[in-house]
Design an enzyme around this catalytic site. Structure first.
Site, PDB file in Angstrom:
ATOM      1  N   HIS A  24       0.824  -1.211   0.000  1.00 20.78           N
ATOM      2  CA  HIS A  24       0.000   0.000   0.000  1.00 20.78           C
ATOM      3  C   HIS A  24       0.858   1.261   0.000  1.00 20.78           C
ATOM      4  O   HIS A  24       2.056   1.216   0.274  1.00 20.78           O
ATOM      5  CB  HIS A  24      -0.981   0.018   1.184  1.00 20.78           C
ATOM      6  CG  HIS A  24      -0.357   0.067   2.545  1.00 20.78           C
ATOM      7  ND1 HIS A  24      -0.082  -1.055   3.293  1.00 20.78           N
ATOM      8  CD2 HIS A  24       0.033   1.119   3.326  1.00 20.78           C
ATOM      9  CE1 HIS A  24       0.442  -0.704   4.466  1.00 20.78           C
ATOM     10  NE2 HIS A  24       0.528   0.611   4.509  1.00 20.78           N
TER      11      HIS A  24
ATOM     12  N   GLU B 215      -3.686   4.006   2.225  1.00 19.27           N
ATOM     13  CA  GLU B 215      -3.849   4.289   3.645  1.00 19.27           C
ATOM     14  C   GLU B 215      -3.796   5.801   3.816  1.00 19.27           C
ATOM     15  O   GLU B 215      -2.964   6.467   3.197  1.00 19.27           O
ATOM     16  CB  GLU B 215      -2.691   3.624   4.414  1.00 19.27           C
ATOM     17  CG  GLU B 215      -2.708   3.895   5.917  1.00 19.27           C
ATOM     18  CD  GLU B 215      -1.531   3.233   6.648  1.00 19.27           C
ATOM     19  OE1 GLU B 215      -0.528   2.889   6.014  1.00 19.27           O
ATOM     20  OE2 GLU B 215      -1.659   3.067   7.876  1.00 19.27           O
TER      21      GLU B 215
HETATM   22 CO    CO Z   1       1.038   1.637   6.282  1.00 16.69          CO
END
Ligand code: CO
Length: 134
Positions: free
Chosen positions: A79, A130
């Site tokens: 991510h 995120e």
């Molecule tokens: Co992270």
């Protein structure tokens, strides 16, 4: 809305080997491994001048990272984390635009001790994003 790239997370099977790569071969500053049982991972932070790399290894058999590594046995980028000033305002704006937040939608405490949310990769060009409030 999004600010700095806080970190790029890379899922690995062997966090010691990945740490050695970044510390010894690539010459970066690498933290000691830290277990985060509530997230099912162990993490190491690689400090770069402009951002961080977060190495994540599965912790326990039900780790969400274990399934990811089954699909990417050699390890892979997992991510991207972007900083936001107000995570609840960011969530509001994203949900109005139809972007789904993973889990129950409420911020959790991330690896840096700050509130984080994850966005559904299906709504984000195939990338798990995120958001971290800083
Ligand atoms: Co992270």
């Amino acid at each position: 809305m999004i600010g700095r790239l806080n970190h790029v997370a890379i899922a690995v099977r062997d966090i010691a080997a990945a740490s050695a790569l970044y510390r010894d071969t690539l010459g970066a500053k690498v933290s000691a491994p830290m277990a985060l049982p509530e997230h099912g991972v162990s993490v190491v932070f690689v400090e770069l001048p402009n951002t961080k790399i977060e190495l994540i290894e599965p912790l326990g058999p039900r780790s969400p990272i274990a399934k990811f590594l089954d699909k990417h046995p050699g390890g892979a980028i997992h991510h991207l984390c972007f900083e936001v000033a107000d995570i609840l305002a960011a969530r509001e704006q994203l949900q109005r635009a139809g972007t789904r937040v993973l889990g129950d939608g409420s911020p959790k405490t991330g690896a840096h001790g700050k509130p984080v949310l994850f966005l559904n990769p299906e709504d984000c060009s195939g990338t798990l994003i995120e958001l971290e409030q800083v």
